[in-house]
Design a protein around this motif. Sequence first.
Motif, PDB file in Angstrom:
ATOM      1  N   GLY A   1      42.695  -1.107  60.719  1.00 11.01           N
ATOM      2  CA  GLY A   1      42.114  -2.089  61.644  1.00 11.01           C
ATOM      3  C   GLY A   1      43.169  -2.944  62.319  1.00 11.01           C
ATOM      4  O   GLY A   1      43.106  -3.194  63.523  1.00 11.01           O
ATOM      5  N   ASP A   2      44.149  -3.398  61.543  1.00 10.82           N
ATOM      6  CA  ASP A   2      45.229  -4.190  62.123  1.00 10.82           C
ATOM      7  C   ASP A   2      46.062  -3.358  63.095  1.00 10.82           C
ATOM      8  O   ASP A   2      46.522  -3.864  64.112  1.00 10.82           O
ATOM      9  CB  ASP A   2      46.140  -4.753  61.036  1.00 10.82           C
ATOM     10  N   GLY A   3      46.249  -2.078  62.771  1.00 10.63           N
ATOM     11  CA  GLY A   3      46.993  -1.200  63.674  1.00 10.63           C
ATOM     12  C   GLY A   3      46.286  -1.031  65.006  1.00 10.63           C
ATOM     13  O   GLY A   3      46.903  -1.092  66.066  1.00 10.63           O
ATOM     14  N   VAL A   4      44.972  -0.841  64.952  1.00 13.18           N
ATOM     15  CA  VAL A   4      44.194  -0.697  66.190  1.00 13.18           C
ATOM     16  C   VAL A   4      44.243  -1.992  66.987  1.00 13.18           C
ATOM     17  O   VAL A   4      44.441  -1.986  68.203  1.00 13.18           O
ATOM     18  CB  VAL A   4      42.739  -0.288  65.872  1.00 13.18           C
ATOM     19  N   LEU A   5      44.060  -3.129  66.310  1.00 12.69           N
ATOM     20  CA  LEU A   5      44.112  -4.410  67.010  1.00 12.69           C
ATOM     21  C   LEU A   5      45.483  -4.665  67.616  1.00 12.69           C
ATOM     22  O   LEU A   5      45.595  -5.227  68.692  1.00 12.69           O
ATOM     23  CB  LEU A   5      43.725  -5.551  66.066  1.00 12.69           C
ATOM     24  N   HIS A   6      46.542  -4.230  66.927  1.00 12.88           N
ATOM     25  CA  HIS A   6      47.878  -4.417  67.475  1.00 12.88           C
ATOM     26  C   HIS A   6      48.073  -3.599  68.751  1.00 12.88           C
ATOM     27  O   HIS A   6      48.660  -4.080  69.706  1.00 12.88           O
ATOM     28  CB  HIS A   6      48.960  -4.055  66.456  1.00 12.88           C
ATOM     29  N   VAL A   7      47.577  -2.377  68.756  1.00 13.57           N
ATOM     30  CA  VAL A   7      47.708  -1.554  69.958  1.00 13.57           C
ATOM     31  C   VAL A   7      46.953  -2.198  71.112  1.00 13.57           C
ATOM     32  O   VAL A   7      47.439  -2.244  72.240  1.00 13.57           O
ATOM     33  CB  VAL A   7      47.189  -0.120  69.710  1.00 13.57           C
ATOM     34  N   LEU A   8      45.765  -2.717  70.839  1.00 12.97           N
ATOM     35  CA  LEU A   8      44.974  -3.343  71.898  1.00 12.97           C
ATOM     36  C   LEU A   8      45.565  -4.674  72.342  1.00 12.97           C
ATOM     37  O   LEU A   8      45.414  -5.061  73.491  1.00 12.97           O
ATOM     38  CB  LEU A   8      43.525  -3.523  71.438  1.00 12.97           C
ATOM     39  N   GLY A   9      46.208  -5.388  71.428  1.00 13.59           N
ATOM     40  CA  GLY A   9      46.783  -6.678  71.766  1.00 13.59           C
ATOM     41  C   GLY A   9      48.287  -6.662  71.909  1.00 13.59           C
ATOM     42  O   GLY A   9      48.877  -7.627  72.375  1.00 13.59           O
ATOM     43  N   GLY A  10      48.932  -5.583  71.499  1.00 14.12           N
ATOM     44  CA  GLY A  10      50.387  -5.490  71.562  1.00 14.12           C
ATOM     45  C   GLY A  10      50.862  -5.280  72.987  1.00 14.12           C
ATOM     46  O   GLY A  10      50.562  -4.278  73.617  1.00 14.12           O
ATOM     47  N   ARG A  11      51.606  -6.228  73.495  1.00  7.33           N
ATOM     48  CA  ARG A  11      52.005  -6.191  74.900  1.00  7.33           C
ATOM     49  C   ARG A  11      52.943  -5.047  75.247  1.00  7.33           C
ATOM     50  O   ARG A  11      52.910  -4.554  76.355  1.00  7.33           O
ATOM     51  CB  ARG A  11      52.608  -7.518  75.291  1.00  7.33           C
ATOM     52  N   VAL A  12      53.764  -4.608  74.299  1.00  9.37           N
ATOM     53  CA  VAL A  12      54.695  -3.533  74.633  1.00  9.37           C
ATOM     54  C   VAL A  12      53.934  -2.247  74.971  1.00  9.37           C
ATOM     55  O   VAL A  12      54.337  -1.488  75.856  1.00  9.37           O
ATOM     56  CB  VAL A  12      55.747  -3.311  73.527  1.00  9.37           C
ATOM     57  N   HIS A  13      52.809  -2.018  74.316  1.00 10.89           N
ATOM     58  CA  HIS A  13      52.019  -0.817  74.595  1.00 10.89           C
ATOM     59  C   HIS A  13      51.291  -0.944  75.932  1.00 10.89           C
ATOM     60  O   HIS A  13      51.198   0.022  76.684  1.00 10.89           O
ATOM     61  CB  HIS A  13      51.044  -0.555  73.453  1.00 10.89           C
ATOM     62  N   TRP A  14      50.797  -2.136  76.205  1.00 12.44           N
ATOM     63  CA  TRP A  14      50.165  -2.352  77.515  1.00 12.44           C
ATOM     64  C   TRP A  14      51.200  -2.234  78.625  1.00 12.44           C
ATOM     65  O   TRP A  14      50.912  -1.671  79.687  1.00 12.44           O
ATOM     66  CB  TRP A  14      49.492  -3.724  77.564  1.00 12.44           C
ATOM     67  N   LEU A  15      52.391  -2.779  78.409  1.00 18.29           N
ATOM     68  CA  LEU A  15      53.443  -2.670  79.426  1.00 18.29           C
ATOM     69  C   LEU A  15      53.756  -1.208  79.728  1.00 18.29           C
ATOM     70  O   LEU A  15      53.898  -0.821  80.885  1.00 18.29           O
ATOM     71  CB  LEU A  15      54.712  -3.385  78.970  1.00 18.29           C
ATOM     72  N   ALA A  16      53.862  -0.402  78.693  1.00 16.56           N
ATOM     73  CA  ALA A  16      54.166   1.013  78.900  1.00 16.56           C
ATOM     74  C   ALA A  16      53.021   1.722  79.619  1.00 16.56           C
ATOM     75  O   ALA A  16      53.260   2.521  80.527  1.00 16.56           O
ATOM     76  CB  ALA A  16      54.442   1.697  77.564  1.00 16.56           C
ATOM     77  N   ALA A  17      51.785   1.429  79.231  1.00 14.02           N
ATOM     78  CA  ALA A  17      50.637   2.077  79.877  1.00 14.02           C
ATOM     79  C   ALA A  17      50.537   1.668  81.342  1.00 14.02           C
ATOM     80  O   ALA A  17      50.321   2.513  82.228  1.00 14.02           O
ATOM     81  CB  ALA A  17      49.353   1.727  79.129  1.00 14.02           C
ATOM     82  N   VAL A  18      50.707   0.391  81.612  1.00  8.40           N
ATOM     83  CA  VAL A  18      50.657  -0.080  82.998  1.00  8.40           C
ATOM     84  C   VAL A  18      51.832   0.488  83.788  1.00  8.40           C
ATOM     85  O   VAL A  18      51.682   0.888  84.950  1.00  8.40           O
ATOM     86  CB  VAL A  18      50.633  -1.621  83.053  1.00  8.40           C
ATOM     87  N   ALA A  19      53.001   0.558  83.161  1.00 10.88           N
ATOM     88  CA  ALA A  19      54.168   1.117  83.848  1.00 10.88           C
ATOM     89  C   ALA A  19      53.935   2.572  84.228  1.00 10.88           C
ATOM     90  O   ALA A  19      54.329   3.005  85.314  1.00 10.88           O
ATOM     91  CB  ALA A  19      55.411   0.999  82.966  1.00 10.88           C
ATOM     92  N   ALA A  20      53.280   3.331  83.352  1.00 15.57           N
ATOM     93  CA  ALA A  20      52.966   4.725  83.682  1.00 15.57           C
ATOM     94  C   ALA A  20      52.068   4.787  84.914  1.00 15.57           C
ATOM     95  O   ALA A  20      52.263   5.629  85.793  1.00 15.57           O
ATOM     96  CB  ALA A  20      52.299   5.424  82.492  1.00 15.57           C
ATOM     97  N   GLY A  21      51.107   3.875  84.995  1.00 16.72           N
ATOM     98  CA  GLY A  21      50.228   3.832  86.166  1.00 16.72           C
ATOM     99  C   GLY A  21      50.937   3.390  87.430  1.00 16.72           C
ATOM    100  O   GLY A  21      50.727   3.949  88.507  1.00 16.72           O
ATOM    101  N   VAL A  22      51.801   2.379  87.308  1.00 14.57           N
ATOM    102  CA  VAL A  22      52.545   1.905  88.479  1.00 14.57           C
ATOM    103  C   VAL A  22      53.506   2.982  88.957  1.00 14.57           C
ATOM    104  O   VAL A  22      53.635   3.229  90.164  1.00 14.57           O
ATOM    105  CB  VAL A  22      53.282   0.586  88.160  1.00 14.57           C
ATOM    106  N   TRP A  23      54.170   3.650  88.016  1.00 17.22           N
ATOM    107  CA  TRP A  23      55.093   4.717  88.401  1.00 17.22           C
ATOM    108  C   TRP A  23      54.339   5.849  89.079  1.00 17.22           C
ATOM    109  O   TRP A  23      54.847   6.475  90.011  1.00 17.22           O
ATOM    110  CB  TRP A  23      55.867   5.216  87.189  1.00 17.22           C
TER     111      TRP A  23
END
Length: 140
Positions: free
Chosen positions: A36-58
Amino acid sequence: MPPRGNLSGARLAAALVWVAAAPAVQAAHGDIAGFGDGVLHVLGGRVHWLAAVAAGVWAMAFAWRRGWVLPIAFAAAVAAGAGVGAAGGASSAVDMTAIASVIVLGALIATGRTYPRAAAIALVAVFGLVHGCSEGARAG
């Protein structure tokens, strides 16, 4: 191929934010105790959001019409990587590699560099796999 539109200023600003934020956000996640903490970290972890958004921007820098392919490849690889990480297949280097992936994607956005479709998908998928392994190992 040249990027679509005039995104040079936006590309530079996004790259600077990603490069400046990546090390700080990964180091600030604290201890993770279970799935549960791992899932919450992925959803709230900014480094993962940055990478996902960067893939979209690229993806916007490519001339092909299917710009959604890169973010989908990233997300699918994160899911696969989470399984690998949870099964014990992650090494200690995945966290630093996850940070490096954000920096590399930011540099690709800043420079407007594009690759052939298969190479771009493979690169984004490898980065997604790393992010998934990182969190799968924590959630394990």
